[in-house]
Design an enzyme around this catalytic site. Structure first.
Site, PDB file in Angstrom:
ATOM      1  CB  THR A  75      -0.897  -0.210   0.882  1.00 45.26           C
ATOM      2  OG1 THR A  75      -1.381  -1.064   1.269  1.00 45.26           O
ATOM      3  CG2 THR A  75      -1.837   1.429   1.077  1.00 45.26           C
ATOM      4  CG  ASN A 154      -5.831  -7.355  -5.476  1.00 42.27           C
ATOM      5  OD1 ASN A 154      -5.886  -6.982  -6.822  1.00 42.27           O
ATOM      6  ND2 ASN A 154      -6.616  -7.637  -4.881  1.00 42.27           N
ATOM      7  CD  GLN A 182      -2.186 -11.570  -4.735  1.00 38.59           C
ATOM      8  OE1 GLN A 182      -1.859 -12.295  -4.542  1.00 38.59           O
ATOM      9  NE2 GLN A 182      -2.609 -10.278  -3.906  1.00 38.59           N
ATOM     10  CB  SER A 202       3.144  -7.023   0.037  1.00 36.70           C
ATOM     11  OG  SER A 202       2.425  -6.844   1.359  1.00 36.70           O
ATOM     12  CB  ALA A 203       6.921  -9.165   3.289  1.00 31.81           C
ATOM     13  CG  HIS A 204       1.005  -9.224   3.488  1.00 33.16           C
ATOM     14  ND1 HIS A 204      -0.291 -10.054   3.882  1.00 33.16           N
ATOM     15  CD2 HIS A 204       1.698  -8.240   4.019  1.00 33.16           C
ATOM     16  CE1 HIS A 204      -1.034  -9.167   3.203  1.00 33.16           C
ATOM     17  NE2 HIS A 204       0.000  -8.085   3.601  1.00 33.16           N
ATOM     18  CB  THR A 243      13.603   3.339  12.804  1.00 33.05           C
ATOM     19  OG1 THR A 243      14.346   4.612  13.632  1.00 33.05           O
ATOM     20  CG2 THR A 243      14.768   1.635  13.488  1.00 33.05           C
ATOM     21  CB  CYS A 329     -18.036  -6.916   4.056  1.00 27.22           C
ATOM     22  SG  CYS A 329     -19.907  -7.604   4.276  1.00 27.22           S
TER      23      CYS A 329
END
Ligand SMILES: *Cc1c(COP(=O)(O)O)cnc(C)c1O
Length: 387
Positions: A75, A154, A182, A202-204, A243, A329
């Site tokens: 994001t 995605n 993705q 994005s790592a997750h 940091t 939603c």
């Protein structure tokens, strides 16, 4: 067989892989230094770990380590790319090209730029979720500074022709950003071959931790400049103060390294399960259709339309399976997915679609079970409707 519920929502997030977690753990309390505090050993060690992570992430997309800017996730990377270019290149032009099926991180940033007086062209897509390259080229005007098109969608998994977009952008002297959140770790990405100037990660979404991501920012041919979103200590070449999240970066780097080594094999495995899932569902459920492109798609994605079966009703009370519906939603209402809507089939299809995202934690036995489970549930709901 395996723990319930079965998780098939890997586009939303992925579990941190054990090897990633193991690499991260020492960096919380043993090697806890600030990577910017180079006056002592604690800082050196942290800095060394960060540079290793940077090298590993860069290798996944064939970039140079010094072209990786760590952020809090995709994001932020998308916002930094759009706002950073729009502000820094304001003297060059005020026009951006993107696409209607982008992630909200791009779409909402683009909308905000419009509110600030910039011009944005939103390219439409065909029934498979693909943009038209001629339309893209026709949309480029002398004031265009950026093209932002996602590498893989995605929701429906449709892949973009990155190399062709990159070539068109380069020919016109326009910067090319792609949200590859993705795609990374699932399909090969090469910022040189594909002439990509900015790329979000994005790592997750690739078995790393949440809260860490990166923006690739090209340093030569051309050298891309960005106005920062955050001001402060001037970390990350002044583009992203704050940091550094050292454990996150170590995890991200490890996840990238594993993805680079194991992607090919894993993609083949996941795709085989997707085929098994789709074939099984087609056999048991009449009228189902694939959302997205039949071949130009992510190997681990399956988005299907089940006529007459509302996805929200489908998942209500369904305890054994975690999948996503084609709706988002918001607090007050259920809005149909902007991606499925963009395919042009109408609202019923958007309300009656399910997204499966397979991942490393799944297996063939689970897929067989899910076929039965979904088929049973659809029959139940259809019988109810008919009564
Ligand atoms: C998940 C996702 C994002 C947002 O990533 P975060 O790291 O969760 O902020 C952006 N773009 C795409 C395509 C995504 O799938």
């Amino acid at each position: 067989m395996s723990r319930m519920p079965i998780y098939m929502d890997h586009h939303a997030t992925t579990p941190v892989e054990p090897r990633v977690l193991a690499a991260m753990l020492p960096y919380f309390s043993e090697i806890f230094g600030n990577a910017a505090s180079k006056d002592h050993e604690f800082g050196y060690q942290a800095s060394h770990a960060v540079e290793q992570g940077r090298t590993q992430v860069a290798a996944l997309i064939n970039a140079r380590p010094d072209e990786i800017i760590f952020t809090s996730g995709a994001t932020e990377s998308d916002n930094l790319a759009l706002f950073g270019v729009a502000e820094r290149y304001a003297d060059t032009g005020d026009h951006i090209i993107t696409c209607v099926t982008e992630h909200k991180a791009v779409l909402d940033a683009a909308k905000h730029l419009e509110a600030q007086g910039k011009r944005v062209t939103y390219l439409r897509v065909n029934q498979y979720g693909q943009i038209d390259l001629d339309e893209l080229r026709a949309a480029i005007i002398p004031q265009t500074v950026l093209i932002s098109i996602m590498a893989a969608n995605n929701e429906i998994g449709t892949l973009a022709p990155l190399a062709e977009i990159g070539r068109s952008a380069r020919e016109h002297g326009v910067l090319f950003h792609t949200d590859a959140t993705q795609a990374a770790g699932s399909i090969p990405l090469d910022v040189q071959k594909m002439q990509i100037d900015l790329l979000s990660l994005s790592a997750h979404k690739m078995y790393g931790p949440k809260g860490i991501g990166a923006l690739y920012v090209r340093r030569s041919n051309p050298r891309v400049r960005l106005a920062p979103l955050l001001y402060g200590g001037g970390h990350e070449r002044g583009m992203r103060s704050g940091t550094l999240n050292v454990p996150g970066i170590v995890g991200f780097g490890t996840a990238a390294e594993i993805a680079r080594r194991e992607m090919k094999e894993q993609a083949a495995q996941l795709h085989a399960w997707i085929e098994q899932l789709f074939a099984g569902l087609q056999q048991h459920i009449t009228g189902i259709a694939l959302n997205g492109h039949p071949t130009k798609r992510l190997p681990h994605n399956l988005n299907i339309y089940i006529p007459g079966v509302e996805s929200r009703a489908f998942i209500a009370g369904l305890k054994d399976l975690a999948v996503a519906t084609g709706s988002a939603c918001t607090s007050a209402s259920v809005a149909p997915s902007h991606v499925i809507m963009a395919l042009g089939f109408g609202e019923e299809r958007a309300h009656c679609s399910l997204r499966f995202g397979l991942g490393r934690s799944n297996n063939a036995e689970q897929v067989a079970y899910v076929v039965e489970l979904v088929a049973r549930r659809v029959t139940e709901l259809r019988t109810l409707l008919a009564a």
